[in-house]
Design a protein around this motif. Structure first.
Motif, PDB file in Angstrom:
ATOM      1  N   GLU A 105      31.354   5.903   6.854  1.00  0.00           N
ATOM      2  CA  GLU A 105      30.875   7.251   6.577  1.00  0.00           C
ATOM      3  C   GLU A 105      30.392   7.489   5.401  1.00  0.00           C
ATOM      4  O   GLU A 105      29.216   7.679   5.301  1.00  0.00           O
ATOM      5  CB  GLU A 105      31.843   8.104   6.701  1.00  0.00           C
ATOM      6  CG  GLU A 105      32.005   9.357   7.372  1.00  0.00           C
ATOM      7  CD  GLU A 105      33.067  10.730   7.694  1.00  0.00           C
ATOM      8  OE1 GLU A 105      32.481  11.813   7.513  1.00  0.00           O
ATOM      9  OE2 GLU A 105      33.809   9.998   7.228  1.00  0.00           O
ATOM     10  N   ARG A 108      28.994   5.510   3.259  1.00  0.00           N
ATOM     11  CA  ARG A 108      27.451   4.521   3.525  1.00  0.00           C
ATOM     12  C   ARG A 108      26.217   5.142   4.409  1.00  0.00           C
ATOM     13  O   ARG A 108      25.272   5.240   4.475  1.00  0.00           O
ATOM     14  CB  ARG A 108      27.566   3.100   3.908  1.00  0.00           C
ATOM     15  CG  ARG A 108      28.298   2.284   2.903  1.00  0.00           C
ATOM     16  CD  ARG A 108      28.964   1.096   3.223  1.00  0.00           C
ATOM     17  NE  ARG A 108      27.735   0.129   3.319  1.00  0.00           N
ATOM     18  CZ  ARG A 108      27.901  -0.517   4.493  1.00  0.00           C
ATOM     19  NH1 ARG A 108      29.047  -1.478   4.347  1.00  0.00           N
ATOM     20  NH2 ARG A 108      26.962  -1.671   4.509  1.00  0.00           N
ATOM     21  N   ALA A 109      26.700   5.545   5.539  1.00  0.00           N
ATOM     22  CA  ALA A 109      25.548   6.649   6.515  1.00  0.00           C
ATOM     23  C   ALA A 109      25.128   7.753   6.174  1.00  0.00           C
ATOM     24  O   ALA A 109      24.699   7.470   6.029  1.00  0.00           O
ATOM     25  CB  ALA A 109      26.698   6.213   8.003  1.00  0.00           C
ATOM     26  N   LYS A 110      26.127   8.282   5.358  1.00  0.00           N
ATOM     27  CA  LYS A 110      25.843   9.754   4.545  1.00  0.00           C
ATOM     28  C   LYS A 110      24.195   9.030   3.972  1.00  0.00           C
ATOM     29  O   LYS A 110      23.131   9.776   3.634  1.00  0.00           O
ATOM     30  CB  LYS A 110      26.453  10.583   3.719  1.00  0.00           C
ATOM     31  CG  LYS A 110      27.690  11.090   4.690  1.00  0.00           C
ATOM     32  CD  LYS A 110      28.210  12.336   4.217  1.00  0.00           C
ATOM     33  CE  LYS A 110      29.432  13.121   5.582  1.00  0.00           C
ATOM     34  NZ  LYS A 110      30.361  13.793   4.631  1.00  0.00           N
ATOM     35  N   LYS A 128      22.532   6.462   3.459  1.00  0.00           N
ATOM     36  CA  LYS A 128      21.301   5.933   4.513  1.00  0.00           C
ATOM     37  C   LYS A 128      20.507   6.690   4.989  1.00  0.00           C
ATOM     38  O   LYS A 128      18.955   6.905   4.846  1.00  0.00           O
ATOM     39  CB  LYS A 128      21.471   4.557   5.098  1.00  0.00           C
ATOM     40  CG  LYS A 128      20.531   4.361   6.074  1.00  0.00           C
ATOM     41  CD  LYS A 128      21.036   3.533   7.128  1.00  0.00           C
ATOM     42  CE  LYS A 128      20.270   2.403   7.311  1.00  0.00           C
ATOM     43  NZ  LYS A 128      19.046   3.763   8.470  1.00  0.00           N
ATOM     44  N   ARG A 129      21.707   7.831   5.722  1.00  0.00           N
ATOM     45  CA  ARG A 129      20.289   9.007   6.286  1.00  0.00           C
ATOM     46  C   ARG A 129      19.869   9.909   5.210  1.00  0.00           C
ATOM     47  O   ARG A 129      18.026  10.420   5.294  1.00  0.00           O
ATOM     48  CB  ARG A 129      21.759  10.083   7.024  1.00  0.00           C
ATOM     49  CG  ARG A 129      20.671  11.361   7.614  1.00  0.00           C
ATOM     50  CD  ARG A 129      21.878  12.087   7.740  1.00  0.00           C
ATOM     51  NE  ARG A 129      22.779  12.919   6.936  1.00  0.00           N
ATOM     52  CZ  ARG A 129      23.368  13.849   7.404  1.00  0.00           C
ATOM     53  NH1 ARG A 129      24.363  13.656   8.611  1.00  0.00           N
ATOM     54  NH2 ARG A 129      24.176  13.911   6.068  1.00  0.00           N
ATOM     55  N   TYR A 150      24.662   9.955  18.663  1.00  0.00           N
ATOM     56  CA  TYR A 150      23.640   9.012  18.150  1.00  0.00           C
ATOM     57  C   TYR A 150      22.874  11.150  17.244  1.00  0.00           C
ATOM     58  O   TYR A 150      22.340  11.485  18.285  1.00  0.00           O
ATOM     59  CB  TYR A 150      22.507   8.783  17.958  1.00  0.00           C
ATOM     60  CG  TYR A 150      22.137   8.392  16.857  1.00  0.00           C
ATOM     61  CD1 TYR A 150      21.802   8.385  15.549  1.00  0.00           C
ATOM     62  CD2 TYR A 150      20.420   8.414  17.359  1.00  0.00           C
ATOM     63  CE1 TYR A 150      21.211   8.287  14.192  1.00  0.00           C
ATOM     64  CE2 TYR A 150      19.095   7.711  16.456  1.00  0.00           C
ATOM     65  CZ  TYR A 150      19.625   7.895  14.611  1.00  0.00           C
ATOM     66  OH  TYR A 150      18.777   7.963  13.780  1.00  0.00           O
ATOM     67  N   SER A 160      32.760   4.682  11.671  1.00  0.00           N
ATOM     68  CA  SER A 160      30.995   4.703  10.705  1.00  0.00           C
ATOM     69  C   SER A 160      30.770   3.124  10.991  1.00  0.00           C
ATOM     70  O   SER A 160      29.175   2.622  10.630  1.00  0.00           O
ATOM     71  CB  SER A 160      31.026   5.365   9.750  1.00  0.00           C
ATOM     72  OG  SER A 160      31.356   6.124  10.356  1.00  0.00           O
ATOM     73  N   ARG A 161      31.191   2.003  11.024  1.00  0.00           N
ATOM     74  CA  ARG A 161      31.136   0.698  10.705  1.00  0.00           C
ATOM     75  C   ARG A 161      29.948   1.071  12.626  1.00  0.00           C
ATOM     76  O   ARG A 161      28.635   0.039  11.926  1.00  0.00           O
ATOM     77  CB  ARG A 161      31.742  -0.512  10.905  1.00  0.00           C
ATOM     78  CG  ARG A 161      31.589  -1.716  10.729  1.00  0.00           C
ATOM     79  CD  ARG A 161      32.373  -2.680  10.695  1.00  0.00           C
ATOM     80  NE  ARG A 161      32.739  -2.943  12.210  1.00  0.00           N
ATOM     81  CZ  ARG A 161      33.856  -4.106  12.286  1.00  0.00           C
ATOM     82  NH1 ARG A 161      34.530  -4.211  10.917  1.00  0.00           N
ATOM     83  NH2 ARG A 161      34.277  -4.435  13.486  1.00  0.00           N
ATOM     84  N   ILE A 206      27.736   2.933  14.042  1.00  0.00           N
ATOM     85  CA  ILE A 206      26.685   3.498  13.154  1.00  0.00           C
ATOM     86  C   ILE A 206      25.774   3.613  12.566  1.00  0.00           C
ATOM     87  O   ILE A 206      25.093   2.808  13.223  1.00  0.00           O
ATOM     88  CB  ILE A 206      27.129   5.100  12.770  1.00  0.00           C
ATOM     89  CG1 ILE A 206      28.057   6.003  13.749  1.00  0.00           C
ATOM     90  CG2 ILE A 206      25.537   5.768  12.538  1.00  0.00           C
ATOM     91  CD1 ILE A 206      27.181   6.409  14.848  1.00  0.00           C
ATOM     92  N   LEU A 207      26.656   2.511  11.496  1.00  0.00           N
ATOM     93  CA  LEU A 207      25.250   1.920  10.795  1.00  0.00           C
ATOM     94  C   LEU A 207      25.009   0.588  11.501  1.00  0.00           C
ATOM     95  O   LEU A 207      23.682   0.078  11.540  1.00  0.00           O
ATOM     96  CB  LEU A 207      26.227   1.297   9.306  1.00  0.00           C
ATOM     97  CG  LEU A 207      26.209   2.571   8.212  1.00  0.00           C
ATOM     98  CD1 LEU A 207      27.447   1.438   7.438  1.00  0.00           C
ATOM     99  CD2 LEU A 207      25.438   2.778   7.431  1.00  0.00           C
ATOM    100  N   SER A 261      20.723  -0.113  12.529  1.00  0.00           N
ATOM    101  CA  SER A 261      20.305  -1.264  11.364  1.00  0.00           C
ATOM    102  C   SER A 261      18.829  -2.163  12.176  1.00  0.00           C
ATOM    103  O   SER A 261      18.982  -2.256  12.615  1.00  0.00           O
ATOM    104  CB  SER A 261      21.793  -2.526  11.471  1.00  0.00           C
ATOM    105  OG  SER A 261      20.836  -3.634  10.538  1.00  0.00           O
TER     106      SER A 261
END
Length: 425
Positions: free
Chosen positions: A35, A37-39, A41-42, A259, A387-388, A390-391, A395
């Motif tokens: 989670e 990591r996703a933030k 990246k955003r 999403y 969240s994996r 989502i990432l 990708s």
């Protein structure tokens, strides 16, 4: 070399022990969650997009930590170079504190400092970020016309091409920053002393472990705190069975992948408009599992097809079990009122059912996620973070995107296991 950075300064304000451990015992940190990591990246993606409002800039990002001093020197040189009007990730160091400014724009004979945020508003933490940056910039004698926070306009509606001038909002925080300069100077001196101590500060666990962010040393500091993780879950079965109804209804399990892009992708959308980009349906015909998967990762504009496909595939079932943090009915109604109505009456969000049935376990105290519920019900098993998916879905790597089908299916099977175990069928 520097001692502090923007992130370590904020860490020190939250908890001095966390600052000490980060600088002296970094190996004790918790593993970075999917989670988080996703933030990250955003935030990176929005920051790069924001640069388009100020084209032609020089990217000062160091290639490695060893290049910080070199880039800081180059940044100072560029300040007096009339051919340089914009810098991205400009590096400054003052009072043993290093910052990297998102955007620095020439403004007459001065410079305008801009920090980009992917949020829809400004938090107190963001203001403190900017105040620290202002302190370093002033210390480096940068002639500033203003320092601003640049964030996403919640009221922006996309029509045609993306209008970045309307997507982003600017707010000056210079007056706020000036009020805190003395406090920041004292904090920096204090934090540097803390870091030099032979032992970490004696600070008891408390609210600061979670606010404003979950501390990355949470696992270390809480390791000796007794908890009920080994105890079985508890639940109000009377309420549970009332909410479930007839156990013998024909049932399918649905895993929806939503999403919420910070930047609207389609006409009529606002920032963080939510839509379906994939799903997996799991049922059983008495002999073997029947699985149907769908996604539009290769062409997100096809997302509107999802409801019609769902309605067709779920038509033969009396009940559909899902697990989602959002209100599924409200989410589906935004797409197609008639189709969503036909779906909503049979969809049961098992997350809401469990919460209303007072499902309790140590693991779900901080996050009532499918992973934590699953590991509460089956303490000898482990499920990956949602969240994996989502990432991987976002990708650029085709192989990583291909993994989401299997992950959606595995989550759905985990949901079925929970459902059958909890309601005892």
């Amino acid at each position: 070399m520097h001692i502090l950075s923007k992130s370590t300064y904020i860490k020190g304000e939250q908890c001095e022990k966390a600052l000490y451990l980060f600088k002296n015992r970094p190996f004790l940190r918790d593993k970075l969650s999917m989670e988080q990591r996703a933030k990250f990246k955003r935030g990176t993606d929005v920051g790069i997009l924001a640069q388009q409002l100020f084209p032609g800039g020089i990217n000062m990002t160091p290639s490695s930590p060893s290049q910080f001093d070199k880039k800081a020197a180059e940044t100072q040189q560029n300040l007096t170079n009339p051919d340089v009007n914009v810098m991205y990730e400009a590096v400054f160091k003052y009072d043993d504190t290093l910052i990297m400014l998102d955007i620095l724009v020439r403004d007459g004979d001065k410079w305008r400092a801009i920090e980009v945020k992917s949020s829809l508003g400004i938090s107190q933490t963001y203001m403190k970020d900017a105040a620290l940056q202002y302190y370093v910039l002033k210390g480096c004698e940068v002639p500033l016309s203003d320092i601003q926070l640049m964030y996403i306009n919640a009221d922006y509606i996309r029509h045609g091409d993306l209008d970045l001038s309307q997507l982003f909002v600017f707010q000056s925080v210079k007056d706020y920053a000036e009020q805190y300069q003395d406090i920041i100077a004292k904090n920096i001196a204090h934090f540097k002393d803390i870091i030099k101590q032979p032992h970490s500060p004696k600070i008891a666990i408390g609210d600061q472990c979670e606010n404003p962010y979950r501390c990355e040393f949470h696992g270390h500091c809480w390791k000796d705190v007794p908890n009920d993780a080994d105890k079985p879950y508890s639940i109000d079965y009377k309420t549970l069975y009332e909410l479930i109804g007839d156990k013998n209804q024909t049932t399918a399990f649905l895993n929806l992948l939503f999403y919420r892009p910070a930047v609207p992708l389609f006409d009529g959308d606002k920032p963080y408009t939510e839509f379906i980009i994939g799903f997996s349906i799991l049922s059983n015909n008495g002999q073997c599992d029947d699985i149907y998967d769908w996604n539009c990762l290769d062409d997100l504009s096809k997302w509107k097809e999802s409801l019609d496909i769902l309605q067709e595939r779920l038509a033969g079932f009396e009940r559909v079990i899902c697990f989602a943090p959002q209100n599924i009915s409200a989410s589906l109604q935004k797409y197609n009122s008639l189709t969503s109505k036909n779906l909503n009456y049979k969809i049961l969000n098992f997350r809401e059912v469990l919460q209303q049935s007072v499902f309790c376990h140590e693991k779900v105290k901080s996050d009532f996620s499918l992973k934590n519920v699953y590991e509460s019900v089956f303490p000898d098993k482990i499920l990956f973070e949602h969240s994996r998916i989502i990432l991987n879905a976002l990708s650029d790597n085709i192989m990583e995107r291909s993994l989401i089908t299997n992950d959606l299916e595995q989550e759905n099977k985990a949901l079925r296991e929970i459902f059958k175990k909890v309601i005892n069928i």
